[in-house]
Scaffold this motif. Structure first.
Motif, short mmCIF file in Angstrom:
data_model
loop_
_atom_site.label_atom_id
_atom_site.label_comp_id
_atom_site.label_asym_id
_atom_site.label_seq_id
_atom_site.Cartn_x
_atom_site.Cartn_y
_atom_site.Cartn_z
N ILE A 133 -81.80 37.43 -61.06
CA ILE A 133 -80.59 36.26 -61.01
C ILE A 133 -81.54 35.00 -60.98
O ILE A 133 -80.90 33.92 -61.17
N GLY A 134 -82.71 34.97 -60.18
CA GLY A 134 -83.26 33.89 -59.85
C GLY A 134 -84.73 33.48 -60.85
O GLY A 134 -85.28 32.22 -60.65
N GLU A 135 -85.43 34.55 -61.67
CA GLU A 135 -86.32 34.24 -62.53
C GLU A 135 -85.93 34.06 -63.96
O GLU A 135 -86.67 33.68 -64.88
N ILE A 136 -84.98 35.06 -64.36
CA ILE A 136 -84.67 35.18 -65.80
C ILE A 136 -83.77 34.23 -66.39
O ILE A 136 -82.55 33.92 -65.89
N ARG A 137 -84.38 33.49 -67.56
CA ARG A 137 -83.51 32.60 -67.90
C ARG A 137 -82.56 32.82 -69.07
O ARG A 137 -83.04 32.94 -70.22
N PHE A 138 -81.49 33.49 -68.73
CA PHE A 138 -80.57 33.92 -69.76
C PHE A 138 -79.30 33.19 -69.96
O PHE A 138 -78.27 33.68 -70.61
N MET A 139 -79.07 31.86 -69.26
CA MET A 139 -77.81 31.24 -69.23
C MET A 139 -78.48 29.93 -70.08
O MET A 139 -79.38 29.62 -70.24
N ASN A 140 -77.21 29.40 -70.72
CA ASN A 140 -77.19 28.30 -71.39
C ASN A 140 -78.39 28.49 -72.33
O ASN A 140 -79.34 27.45 -72.60
N GLY A 141 -78.30 29.26 -73.48
CA GLY A 141 -79.51 29.48 -74.35
C GLY A 141 -80.66 29.59 -73.85
O GLY A 141 -81.62 29.66 -74.72
N GLY A 142 -80.99 30.37 -72.84
CA GLY A 142 -82.20 30.76 -72.34
C GLY A 142 -82.84 29.66 -71.51
O GLY A 142 -84.21 29.58 -71.50
N THR A 143 -82.20 28.57 -71.15
CA THR A 143 -83.00 27.73 -70.48
C THR A 143 -82.73 27.43 -69.24
O THR A 143 -83.46 26.68 -68.12
N GLU A 144 -81.79 28.08 -68.41
CA GLU A 144 -81.57 28.08 -67.15
C GLU A 144 -81.13 29.68 -66.66
O GLU A 144 -80.90 30.12 -67.23
N THR A 145 -81.46 29.71 -65.16
CA THR A 145 -81.23 30.96 -64.54
C THR A 145 -80.05 30.80 -63.95
O THR A 145 -79.30 29.88 -63.82
N LEU A 146 -79.47 31.95 -63.57
CA LEU A 146 -78.15 32.09 -63.08
C LEU A 146 -77.77 31.41 -61.93
O LEU A 146 -76.96 30.68 -61.65
N ILE A 147 -78.88 31.31 -60.98
CA ILE A 147 -78.77 30.52 -59.60
C ILE A 147 -78.77 29.16 -59.88
O ILE A 147 -78.30 28.00 -59.10
#
Length: 469
Positions: A133-147
């Motif tokens: 949840i803190g390192e993988i950027r899979f939100m907003n087109g791969g630009t942001e992490t979940l946190i």
């Protein structure tokens, strides 16, 4: 007449009778005997019993695999034999009479770490989840992490570190407690000793930047550095044993009237001094040397050879009990390098043994009696408990065990070659992927696929040639 009464009576006869049993207990799946004369046990007849899924000898104990009904079997065995069972700890102590010095040393190390494994597994899963949840950027087109997009998950990420820090940074507390528990001395003194190794007033050695002035305790004619031993294994083990032997020594020479005051005071104070003046620095150096040697083996130009050999021989190490030594090495690697490349290979070896059993299930799909043993063994192996698979199925035939070793060696080579690293020790089977650092999860999944396909195919091919049904 109970369900297992007949088999219990026969087992009593086949292990050499009541007079040949020094102690007996059970664990989750096995009856565990300490036999006065292990040679009197008729292994062939024991393994022919319908209730028995296999046997093996480890750590001085003759172990008979029963399965999930072991508790009911054990009750009927003690009833028909008239033998009162004892605790697992008492059996372990009794069994040490059947061990050589190397086996005793390995057993002692295993007993120190065994109570800590559940917490370490939880810590590994927590670190893995925090990384996802803190390192993988899979939100907003791969630009942001979940946190970064959710305050809730940011709070979860921060909160979970409370548990992760307690498990790993304060690991020496658990180790010194476990040493005193195992050796039968005062456990609270072990806890206090461990706390002195990780006290907040000490400089965290992992936070020291080059050139930072290290604070000291100044005694006028000598000084001691105020350095902590967070996450360190060897300094804690050494300090724990020094405390144990100091307490035993002072108990022997101190009059009973003042023992309550003198023994804990002298034992603890001297152990803390020894820990910070000698044992800590020496243990740190030894631990760093061991971890760097192993890490060099895992990262050098010959790492493929190191990985292949380790992957191939890990299952045989389980048979001897020497695999327990890897726990200390894994923990040291985690402390020194922020993760371990050794543990993923262990998880892969376990999966490979389960896949070989799966091959036997396929070969014996019309053999209902065989499936009663192999199906539960396969499931437990995929979840990290390998003994029913290894001893109950694979070693009996031989070729499934070798097939699993080959699959494990190939997967280990790929794992190390692609730098797969785990946050910590985890569940030693398929769920182990949750302990892998997020950037390596895809590569580890490929390695898992290898351990599922290669042992299964090899087992089926060889089994068909041998006409196994």
């Amino acid at each position: 007449m109970g369900k297992y009464s007949d088999d219990a009576k026969k087992l009593l006869e086949y292990v050499g009778g009541k007079q040949n049993i020094s102690a007996v207990t059970h664990c989750m799946t096995r009856m565990r005997f300490v036999l006065a004369d292990p040679e009197k046990a008729d292994v062939a007849k024991i393994e022919a019993l319908k209730s028995v899924k296999g046997t093996f000898t480890q750590a001085g104990q003759f172990q008979v695999i029963i399965g999930n009904d072991v508790f009911a079997f054990y009750n009927e065995f003690t009833s028909v034999s008239g033998i009162e069972g004892v605790s697992k700890e008492e059996v372990k102590q009794e069994a040490k009479g059947n061990m050589n010095p190397v086996q005793k040393a390995v057993a002692n190390i295993a007993e120190i770490f065994a109570p800590l494994i559940p917490a370490i597994i939880v810590g590994g899963l927590i670190l893995g989840f925090r990384n996802i949840i803190g390192e993988i950027r899979f939100m907003n087109g791969g630009t942001e992490t979940l946190i970064e997009v959710s305050q809730f998950w940011a709070g979860v990420h921060s909160f979970l570190w409370l548990i992760g820090e307690a498990i790993f940074h304060f690991l020496p507390v658990g180790i010194t407690w476990s040493v005193t528990k195992k050796m039968g001395t005062t456990q609270i003194l072990g806890i206090v000793l461990g706390l002195t190794l990780v006290s907040p007033q000490l400089l965290n050695a992992y936070a020291m930047a080059p050139g930072v002035e290290v604070p000291v305790w100044n005694f006028g004619f000598f000084t001691m550095q105020m350095v902590g031993y967070q996450a360190q294994v060897i300094p804690a083990i050494l300090a724990g044993f020094v405390l144990v032997y100091l307490e035993k020594f002072f108990k022997k020479i101190t009059p009973q009237a003042i023992s309550m005051i003198v023994v804990p005071f002298l034992s603890l104070v001297l152990a803390v001094i020894a820990a910070h003046a000698v044992l800590g620095p020496v243990g740190w150096a030894v631990g760093s040397w061991v971890s760097k040697v192993v890490y060099a083996g895992l990262t050098s130009s010959f790492r493929w050879l190191f990985a292949t050999v380790f992957g191939f021989i890990y299952a045989p190490l389980v048979i001897t009990g020497l695999h327990h030594m890897t726990n200390a090495i894994d923990l040291q690697l985690m402390a020194e390098f922020g993760g371990t490349m050794l543990w993923p290979m262990i998880a892969l070896s376990n999966i490979a043994q389960g896949s070989a059993v799966l091959g036997m299930i396929y070969l014996q799909k019309h053999n209902e009696e065989a499936k009663q043993i192999s199906i539960p063994a396969c499931i437990s192996c995929y979840l990290g408990v390998t003994e029913p698979a290894i001893f109950g199925v694979n070693l009996k035939r031989g070729f499934p065990f070798i097939s699993a070793m080959i699959g494990s060696a190939i997967a280990a080579t790929v794992s190390v070659g692609s730098n797969v690293m785990a946050n910590s020790i985890g569940v030693g089977g398929i769920p182990g992927i949750l302990s892998i650092q997020p950037q390596y999860m895809g590569r580890f999944a490929v390695c898992m696929l290898i351990t599922m396909v290669v042992p299964f195919v090899l087992t089926v091919v060889v089994g068909k040639k041998k006409d196994v049904r």
